[in-house]
Design an enzyme around this catalytic site. Sequence first.
Site, PDB file in Angstrom:
ATOM      1  N   GLU A 278       0.674  -1.274   0.050  1.00 49.41           N
ATOM      2  CA  GLU A 278       0.112  -0.039  -0.075  1.00 49.41           C
ATOM      3  C   GLU A 278       0.979   1.230  -0.093  1.00 49.41           C
ATOM      4  O   GLU A 278       0.553   2.491  -0.651  1.00 49.41           O
ATOM      5  CB  GLU A 278      -1.064   0.039   1.353  1.00 49.41           C
ATOM      6  CG  GLU A 278      -1.952  -1.183   1.220  1.00 49.41           C
ATOM      7  CD  GLU A 278      -2.943  -0.882  -0.066  1.00 49.41           C
ATOM      8  OE1 GLU A 278      -3.406   0.363  -0.333  1.00 49.41           O
ATOM      9  OE2 GLU A 278      -3.313  -1.868  -0.779  1.00 49.41           O
ATOM     10  N   TRP A 281       1.867   1.565  -3.442  1.00 45.96           N
ATOM     11  CA  TRP A 281       0.759   2.122  -4.306  1.00 45.96           C
ATOM     12  C   TRP A 281       0.711   3.811  -4.248  1.00 45.96           C
ATOM     13  O   TRP A 281       0.634   4.444  -5.275  1.00 45.96           O
ATOM     14  CB  TRP A 281      -0.541   1.655  -3.897  1.00 45.96           C
ATOM     15  CG  TRP A 281      -1.104   0.600  -4.519  1.00 45.96           C
ATOM     16  CD1 TRP A 281      -1.353  -0.789  -3.935  1.00 45.96           C
ATOM     17  CD2 TRP A 281      -1.448   0.508  -5.938  1.00 45.96           C
ATOM     18  NE1 TRP A 281      -1.812  -1.672  -5.031  1.00 45.96           N
ATOM     19  CE2 TRP A 281      -1.911  -0.805  -6.299  1.00 45.96           C
ATOM     20  CE3 TRP A 281      -1.683   1.421  -6.891  1.00 45.96           C
ATOM     21  CZ2 TRP A 281      -2.348  -1.411  -7.304  1.00 45.96           C
ATOM     22  CZ3 TRP A 281      -2.445   0.847  -8.053  1.00 45.96           C
ATOM     23  CH2 TRP A 281      -2.784  -0.497  -8.384  1.00 45.96           C
ATOM     24  N   TRP A 310     -20.693  10.787 -20.322  1.00 45.54           N
ATOM     25  CA  TRP A 310     -21.182  10.756 -18.882  1.00 45.54           C
ATOM     26  C   TRP A 310     -22.393  11.547 -18.872  1.00 45.54           C
ATOM     27  O   TRP A 310     -22.729  12.293 -19.679  1.00 45.54           O
ATOM     28  CB  TRP A 310     -20.244  11.360 -18.000  1.00 45.54           C
ATOM     29  CG  TRP A 310     -18.679  10.960 -18.159  1.00 45.54           C
ATOM     30  CD1 TRP A 310     -17.625  11.597 -18.609  1.00 45.54           C
ATOM     31  CD2 TRP A 310     -18.313   9.776 -17.473  1.00 45.54           C
ATOM     32  NE1 TRP A 310     -16.490  10.777 -18.433  1.00 45.54           N
ATOM     33  CE2 TRP A 310     -16.929   9.695 -17.760  1.00 45.54           C
ATOM     34  CE3 TRP A 310     -18.788   8.869 -16.509  1.00 45.54           C
ATOM     35  CZ2 TRP A 310     -16.132   8.522 -17.052  1.00 45.54           C
ATOM     36  CZ3 TRP A 310     -18.168   7.701 -16.087  1.00 45.54           C
ATOM     37  CH2 TRP A 310     -16.770   7.768 -16.185  1.00 45.54           C
ATOM     38  N   ASN A 345     -11.159   2.070   2.931  1.00 46.21           N
ATOM     39  CA  ASN A 345     -10.629   2.202   1.559  1.00 46.21           C
ATOM     40  C   ASN A 345     -11.458   1.185   0.580  1.00 46.21           C
ATOM     41  O   ASN A 345     -11.560   1.775  -0.582  1.00 46.21           O
ATOM     42  CB  ASN A 345      -9.146   1.739   1.634  1.00 46.21           C
ATOM     43  CG  ASN A 345      -8.370   1.808   0.128  1.00 46.21           C
ATOM     44  OD1 ASN A 345      -8.599   2.904  -0.435  1.00 46.21           O
ATOM     45  ND2 ASN A 345      -8.094   0.891  -0.331  1.00 46.21           N
ATOM     46  N   TRP A 363     -16.279  10.651 -13.195  1.00 46.11           N
ATOM     47  CA  TRP A 363     -15.398  10.483 -12.189  1.00 46.11           C
ATOM     48  C   TRP A 363     -14.897  11.816 -11.276  1.00 46.11           C
ATOM     49  O   TRP A 363     -14.640  12.042 -10.211  1.00 46.11           O
ATOM     50  CB  TRP A 363     -14.345   9.787 -12.518  1.00 46.11           C
ATOM     51  CG  TRP A 363     -13.303   9.921 -13.435  1.00 46.11           C
ATOM     52  CD1 TRP A 363     -13.369   9.917 -14.967  1.00 46.11           C
ATOM     53  CD2 TRP A 363     -12.236  10.898 -13.295  1.00 46.11           C
ATOM     54  NE1 TRP A 363     -12.395  10.587 -15.551  1.00 46.11           N
ATOM     55  CE2 TRP A 363     -11.762  11.228 -14.583  1.00 46.11           C
ATOM     56  CE3 TRP A 363     -11.489  11.647 -12.290  1.00 46.11           C
ATOM     57  CZ2 TRP A 363     -10.683  12.117 -14.750  1.00 46.11           C
ATOM     58  CZ3 TRP A 363     -10.381  12.346 -12.537  1.00 46.11           C
ATOM     59  CH2 TRP A 363      -9.873  12.518 -13.687  1.00 46.11           C
TER      60      TRP A 363
END
Length: 480
Positions: A278, A281, A310, A345, A363
């Site tokens: 993590e 990441w 969208w 998360n 998004w």
Amino acid sequence: MHLIWLRTDLRLHDNTALAAASQRGPVAAVYLITPEQWQAHDDAPCKVDFWLRNLQHLSQALDNLNIPLLIRHAATWDQAPTVLSQLCRELSVESVHVNEEYGIHESRRDSAVAQALEADGVTFHSYLDQLFFQPGSVLTKTGTYFQVFSQFRKVCYSRLHSALPRRVPTPKAQAEPGVKSDPVPTAVEGFPTPSETLRALWPAGEDEARRRLDAFADQQISYYKDERDFPAKPGTSQLSAYLAAGVVSPRQCLHAALQTNQGEFESGDIGAITWINELLWREFYKHILVGYPRVSRHRAFRPETEALAWRKAPEDLAAWQQARTGLPIIDAAMRQLLETGWMHNRLRMVVAMFLTKNLLIDWREGERFFMRHLIDGDLAANNGGWQWSSSTGTDSAPYFRIFSPLSQSEKFDGDGVFIKRWLPELDALNKKQVHNPEAAGGLFGVADYPRAIVDLKQSRERALAAFRRLPSRQEMAEHE
């Protein structure tokens, strides 16, 4: 006199720029209050409050070493060169030291400041601090930035084997410099102070960050892989806000994890390995910011997805933002965000996929809303997560992988403990009904809980159709 300009590195220990500045002679610290810039970057009021509270702790710690902390105001970063040049003249500063930050605006700000200072004969030094590896030093065989995490991690592993990033020494007390610290403001206009309940969840200061890190490494890390997906369990480290503000460093986190795992990051304790992943990441997404600057400009990492149709659906977006979608796991997660400044998360992925796939809403709407509410809001991680979930990003979920909120809810909150914690109106439902109150019988489900705003099966089909209509990368290249 030497100056450290503090930004997202609000700590005394393992602070590269602070250690470097203090080795040169007498040092002072400065922090810029830049409210218009924070607003432009959608920084959450709870995050700004967290910064100020941590600055107060840091000011006391620096005071003990006779290092004054000065507070200066600049509405935006454009004013930083003038404000800092003025301060350097006042204090006869020889050199300014910073820890590198990433993103287009951050890089522009730093080069403008460096230019202005160097014109005045003040040297500007920046250091690698919030990452293990300099962006641009972890590249593919053809010399480009990685786009796939697993390949990036492999190179990071081989680097870590040969040289672990070392923590830097804490500065020692210096002689009184004859400059007094400024009081740290308790609030900044335009950023309302969050509730005491929220603030109590996130105590400020390095001691608290260290306490959380030690408690996690000692008691939880071994269970991390198995428990991190269950939002009702305390399976995560709760360190993200401290990492985002730089109250704890990634190096401190890495060393704490390695200590519990006999120095190993590829074998041994699977929980420790998963947690180190993590951290990598986090590293990966910051490298992406530097290697692919378009993601700093609100652009999709995968250019072909810019053409996605969208939906403009303000009512659906508002229902999602206000936790009234009629899907308990989504609404519980959104209430957790609104009330605590943080979201588990696993649920960040679930609610992001619901917004971008089931509601087919851009998004960027979700990314902005998260930044405006997250205490751990971080451009690289937030953008990376949203683009991953919406299938527009690096190494992203293939567009046909669409999490069903119901199956995620049943799998990761089987007894509905998390849902009932945040949606007490569903308390009377049993553990089967709580995931989908509409199906709980009666014409209206639960009286004071809304019906689902979307049919999951039909909306999934709609998303798949929208993605199938996109041109492929190859087609786009042929048209250019």
